[in-house]
Design a protein around this motif. Structure first.
Motif, PDB file in Angstrom:
ATOM      1  N   HIS A 136       0.716  -1.161  -0.084  1.00  0.00           N
ATOM      2  CA  HIS A 136       0.153  -0.151   0.096  1.00  0.00           C
ATOM      3  C   HIS A 136       0.989   1.219   0.055  1.00  0.00           C
ATOM      4  CE1 HIS A 136      -3.776  -2.005   1.797  1.00  0.00           C
ATOM      5  NE2 HIS A 136      -3.502  -2.531   0.655  1.00  0.00           N
ATOM      6  N   LEU A 137       2.028   1.157  -0.431  1.00  0.00           N
ATOM      7  CA  LEU A 137       2.960   2.342  -0.251  1.00  0.00           C
ATOM      8  C   LEU A 137       3.091   2.881  -2.111  1.00  0.00           C
ATOM      9  CD1 LEU A 137       6.009   0.993   1.585  1.00  0.00           C
ATOM     10  CD2 LEU A 137       4.037   2.531   2.520  1.00  0.00           C
ATOM     11  N   SER A 138       3.293   4.188  -2.141  1.00  0.00           N
ATOM     12  CA  SER A 138       3.352   4.689  -3.359  1.00  0.00           C
ATOM     13  C   SER A 138       5.090   4.351  -3.682  1.00  0.00           C
ATOM     14  CB  SER A 138       3.378   6.221  -3.409  1.00  0.00           C
ATOM     15  OG  SER A 138       4.435   6.680  -2.846  1.00  0.00           O
ATOM     16  N   GLY A 139       5.128   4.695  -5.149  1.00  0.00           N
ATOM     17  CA  GLY A 139       6.835   4.071  -5.464  1.00  0.00           C
ATOM     18  C   GLY A 139       7.725   4.884  -4.900  1.00  0.00           C
ATOM     19  N   GLY A 140       7.539   6.284  -4.421  1.00  0.00           N
ATOM     20  CA  GLY A 140       8.540   7.081  -3.640  1.00  0.00           C
ATOM     21  C   GLY A 140       8.630   6.505  -2.211  1.00  0.00           C
ATOM     22  N   ARG A 156      28.554   1.011   5.546  1.00  0.00           N
ATOM     23  CA  ARG A 156      29.679   2.036   5.392  1.00  0.00           C
ATOM     24  C   ARG A 156      29.478   2.195   3.815  1.00  0.00           C
ATOM     25  NH1 ARG A 156      34.725   0.030   7.356  1.00  0.00           N
ATOM     26  NH2 ARG A 156      35.639   1.993   7.469  1.00  0.00           N
ATOM     27  N   LEU A 157      28.934   1.523   2.933  1.00  0.00           N
ATOM     28  CA  LEU A 157      28.817   1.540   1.733  1.00  0.00           C
ATOM     29  C   LEU A 157      27.295   1.283   1.209  1.00  0.00           C
ATOM     30  CD1 LEU A 157      30.068   2.247  -1.222  1.00  0.00           C
ATOM     31  CD2 LEU A 157      30.396  -0.335  -1.311  1.00  0.00           C
ATOM     32  N   LEU A 158      26.760   2.378   0.516  1.00  0.00           N
ATOM     33  CA  LEU A 158      25.386   2.188   0.011  1.00  0.00           C
ATOM     34  C   LEU A 158      25.607   2.011  -1.652  1.00  0.00           C
ATOM     35  CD1 LEU A 158      23.409   5.113   1.641  1.00  0.00           C
ATOM     36  CD2 LEU A 158      22.989   2.705   2.162  1.00  0.00           C
ATOM     37  N   LEU A 159      24.849   0.935  -2.123  1.00  0.00           N
ATOM     38  CA  LEU A 159      24.915   0.964  -3.474  1.00  0.00           C
ATOM     39  C   LEU A 159      23.359   0.984  -3.834  1.00  0.00           C
ATOM     40  CD1 LEU A 159      26.862  -1.705  -2.134  1.00  0.00           C
ATOM     41  CD2 LEU A 159      27.455  -1.582  -4.528  1.00  0.00           C
ATOM     42  N   LEU A 160      23.261   2.010  -4.729  1.00  0.00           N
ATOM     43  CA  LEU A 160      21.806   2.464  -5.300  1.00  0.00           C
ATOM     44  C   LEU A 160      21.495   2.527  -6.770  1.00  0.00           C
ATOM     45  CD1 LEU A 160      22.131   5.711  -3.283  1.00  0.00           C
ATOM     46  CD2 LEU A 160      20.779   4.022  -2.426  1.00  0.00           C
ATOM     47  N   ASP A 161      20.659   1.565  -7.086  1.00  0.00           N
ATOM     48  CA  ASP A 161      20.515   1.141  -8.550  1.00  0.00           C
ATOM     49  C   ASP A 161      19.261   2.153  -9.065  1.00  0.00           C
ATOM     50  OD1 ASP A 161      20.899   0.456 -10.819  1.00  0.00           O
ATOM     51  OD2 ASP A 161      20.265  -1.875 -10.252  1.00  0.00           O
ATOM     52  N   GLU A 162      19.633   2.911  -9.743  1.00  0.00           N
ATOM     53  CA  GLU A 162      18.647   3.972 -10.225  1.00  0.00           C
ATOM     54  C   GLU A 162      17.706   4.471  -9.244  1.00  0.00           C
ATOM     55  OE1 GLU A 162      18.793   4.582 -13.477  1.00  0.00           O
ATOM     56  OE2 GLU A 162      19.677   2.994 -14.378  1.00  0.00           O
ATOM     57  N   PRO A 163      18.274   5.018  -8.267  1.00  0.00           N
ATOM     58  CA  PRO A 163      17.498   5.520  -7.076  1.00  0.00           C
ATOM     59  C   PRO A 163      16.260   6.684  -7.621  1.00  0.00           C
ATOM     60  CG  PRO A 163      19.768   6.531  -7.150  1.00  0.00           C
ATOM     61  CD  PRO A 163      19.575   5.479  -8.109  1.00  0.00           C
ATOM     62  N   SER A 164      16.540   7.432  -8.511  1.00  0.00           N
ATOM     63  CA  SER A 164      15.354   8.476  -8.934  1.00  0.00           C
ATOM     64  C   SER A 164      14.313   7.850  -9.850  1.00  0.00           C
ATOM     65  CB  SER A 164      16.114   9.719  -9.099  1.00  0.00           C
ATOM     66  OG  SER A 164      16.646   9.289 -10.520  1.00  0.00           O
ATOM     67  N   ALA A 165      14.582   6.618 -10.284  1.00  0.00           N
ATOM     68  CA  ALA A 165      13.866   6.286 -11.486  1.00  0.00           C
ATOM     69  C   ALA A 165      12.069   6.058 -10.756  1.00  0.00           C
ATOM     70  CB  ALA A 165      14.116   4.899 -11.848  1.00  0.00           C
ATOM     71  N   ALA A 166      11.233   6.624 -11.585  1.00  0.00           N
ATOM     72  CA  ALA A 166       9.835   6.585 -11.184  1.00  0.00           C
ATOM     73  C   ALA A 166       9.567   7.499 -10.038  1.00  0.00           C
ATOM     74  CB  ALA A 166       9.437   5.126 -11.238  1.00  0.00           C
ATOM     75  N   LEU A 167      10.709   8.281  -9.665  1.00  0.00           N
ATOM     76  CA  LEU A 167      10.086   9.394  -8.682  1.00  0.00           C
ATOM     77  C   LEU A 167       9.623  10.804  -9.295  1.00  0.00           C
ATOM     78  CD1 LEU A 167      12.697   8.922  -5.689  1.00  0.00           C
ATOM     79  CD2 LEU A 167      10.704   7.759  -5.886  1.00  0.00           C
ATOM     80  N   ASP A 168       8.578  10.955  -8.460  1.00  0.00           N
ATOM     81  CA  ASP A 168       8.227  12.590  -9.106  1.00  0.00           C
ATOM     82  C   ASP A 168       9.246  13.449  -8.646  1.00  0.00           C
ATOM     83  OD1 ASP A 168       7.407  13.331  -6.444  1.00  0.00           O
ATOM     84  OD2 ASP A 168       5.334  13.079  -6.611  1.00  0.00           O
ATOM     85  N   ARG A 170       9.496  15.916  -6.465  1.00  0.00           N
ATOM     86  CA  ARG A 170       9.327  16.261  -4.975  1.00  0.00           C
ATOM     87  C   ARG A 170      10.086  15.138  -4.300  1.00  0.00           C
ATOM     88  NH1 ARG A 170       3.745  16.963  -3.024  1.00  0.00           N
ATOM     89  NH2 ARG A 170       3.793  19.061  -3.635  1.00  0.00           N
ATOM     90  N   ASN A 171       9.824  14.106  -4.587  1.00  0.00           N
ATOM     91  CA  ASN A 171      10.262  12.736  -4.056  1.00  0.00           C
ATOM     92  C   ASN A 171      11.972  12.462  -4.466  1.00  0.00           C
ATOM     93  OD1 ASN A 171       8.443  11.598  -2.211  1.00  0.00           O
ATOM     94  ND2 ASN A 171       7.311  10.924  -4.002  1.00  0.00           N
ATOM     95  N   ARG A 172      11.787  13.106  -5.754  1.00  0.00           N
ATOM     96  CA  ARG A 172      13.376  12.995  -6.095  1.00  0.00           C
ATOM     97  C   ARG A 172      14.428  13.932  -5.507  1.00  0.00           C
ATOM     98  NH1 ARG A 172      16.066  16.130  -9.584  1.00  0.00           N
ATOM     99  NH2 ARG A 172      17.726  15.472 -10.914  1.00  0.00           N
ATOM    100  N   ARG A 173      13.815  15.235  -5.167  1.00  0.00           N
ATOM    101  CA  ARG A 173      14.505  16.081  -4.423  1.00  0.00           C
ATOM    102  C   ARG A 173      14.638  15.723  -3.092  1.00  0.00           C
ATOM    103  NH1 ARG A 173      18.322  18.883  -5.358  1.00  0.00           N
ATOM    104  NH2 ARG A 173      17.351  19.091  -7.422  1.00  0.00           N
ATOM    105  N   ARG A 174      13.701  15.195  -2.389  1.00  0.00           N
ATOM    106  CA  ARG A 174      13.811  14.600  -1.169  1.00  0.00           C
ATOM    107  C   ARG A 174      14.762  13.595  -1.100  1.00  0.00           C
ATOM    108  NH1 ARG A 174       8.589  12.009   1.604  1.00  0.00           N
ATOM    109  NH2 ARG A 174       9.847  11.394   3.411  1.00  0.00           N
ATOM    110  N   LEU A 175      14.976  12.590  -1.806  1.00  0.00           N
ATOM    111  CA  LEU A 175      15.782  11.814  -1.743  1.00  0.00           C
ATOM    112  C   LEU A 175      17.449  12.355  -1.945  1.00  0.00           C
ATOM    113  CD1 LEU A 175      16.256   8.506  -2.271  1.00  0.00           C
ATOM    114  CD2 LEU A 175      16.676   8.953  -4.468  1.00  0.00           C
ATOM    115  N   ILE A 176      17.547  13.184  -3.043  1.00  0.00           N
ATOM    116  CA  ILE A 176      18.881  13.849  -3.133  1.00  0.00           C
ATOM    117  C   ILE A 176      19.311  14.480  -1.972  1.00  0.00           C
ATOM    118  CG2 ILE A 176      19.977  15.782  -4.251  1.00  0.00           C
ATOM    119  CD1 ILE A 176      18.195  14.975  -6.792  1.00  0.00           C
TER     120      ILE A 176
END
Ligand SMILES: Nc1ncnc2c1ncn2[C@@H]1O[C@H](COP(=O)(O)OP(=O)(O)O)[C@@H](O)[C@H]1O
Ligand SMILES: [Mg+2]
Length: 253
Positions: A136-140, A156-168, A170-176
């Motif tokens: 029941h969560l949105s994509g973001g 200690r290391l984050l590996l993020l695969d296409e983290p902003s894909a499909a985010l609007d 506002r959510n992209r900015r929040r993530l950044i």
């Protein structure tokens, strides 16, 4: 010489079909360093991340994290891998239970576990979603839940695969903003070159499984000829704009 956090030597992956997907990938990531991983579809970005984290076994070469070999199939809480498809990562009935999973694997339980989960949810700003079923969560929100699920292990290391894909936006900015505020080292695979430019001082460009450039983000992303050779375009913000009603000098490629 300061020791790298992550260190690979000549990592090579040949599939059963004989297709070579990764060729002699040697790279180092220092503690706290943020590195963008760019390249066309099928270049091997996701496969490289799967090899780095030991999810799949390379055919040759080695991966070391903090000087210790990363064993394929092992549990590596030092590396937090956020998948491109949140659905591949989330599997518990609720957000809180999903986030608790990794922490439980680390041996946390009781009040300590509850506190770790609450902290991780708070760090990504989804405390209010703790009891929500994951479907029941949105994509973001799903992306943030996945991030909380790896942060709970304090990697200690984050590996993020296409983290902003499909985010609007506002959510992209929040993530950044969220990622910018973290002190973990990061490897960020993305086609969102503006995001890469904002977050990563260094960029690795791969094509057909090989590293074709590894350097300062502005030099790699700003090299129009290099970018064009590998199916990329210089991000808008690195193009010189003499006027407001500007034309882009695509002819320079
Ligand atoms: N599970 C798989 N089995 C076989 N080939 C795969 C699999 N996953 C990806 N590939 C192939 O491996 C290559 C690299 O893919 P991938 O790492 O997903 O690239 P990227 O993430 O850069 O788009 C591509 O040629 C892709 O078709
Ligand atoms: Mg991919």
């Amino acid at each position: 010489m300061t020791m790298s956090l992550l260190h690979t030597t000549d990592l090579t992956l040949t599939r059963a079909t004989g297709e070579r997907v990764l060729h002699d990938i040697s790279l180092r990531i220092a503690q706290g360093e943020r590195v963008g991983l760019i390249g066309p579809n099928g270049a091997g970005k996701t496969t490289l991340m799967l090899c780095l984290t030991g999810v799949i076994r390379a055919s040759a070469g080695a991966v070391q994290m903090d000087g210790k070999p990363v064993t394929p199939g092992g549990f590596h809480p030092d590396m937090g891998f956020v998948f491109q498809q949140a659905e591949d990562q989330l599997f518990s009935p609720t957000v809180a239970e999903d986030v608790a999973f990794g922490a439980r694997n680390l041996g946390l339980s009781g009040a300590v576990l509850d506190r770790a989960v609450a902290t991780a949810l708070d760090r990504v700003g989804i405390t209010g979603l703790a009891d929500r079923p994951v479907h029941h969560l949105s994509g973001g929100e799903k992306r943030l839940a996945c991030l909380a699920g790896v942060l709970v292990m304090d990697p200690r290391l984050l590996l993020l695969d296409e983290p902003s894909a499909a985010l609007d936006l506002r959510n992209r900015r929040r993530l950044i903003d969220l990622l910018r505020g973290m002190d973990q080292a990061m490897l960020i695979a993305s086609h969102d070159l503006e995001l890469v430019l904002e977050l990563c001082p260094r960029v690795i460009l791969i094509d057909a499984g090989r590293i074709v450039a590894d350097g300062a983000a502005r030099s790699v992303l700003g090299d129009a000829a290099l970018m064009a050779r590998h199916g990329q375009e210089v991000p808008h913000s690195l193009i010189y704009h003499a006027r407001v009603d500007h034309a882009h000098p695509r002819h320079i490629v």
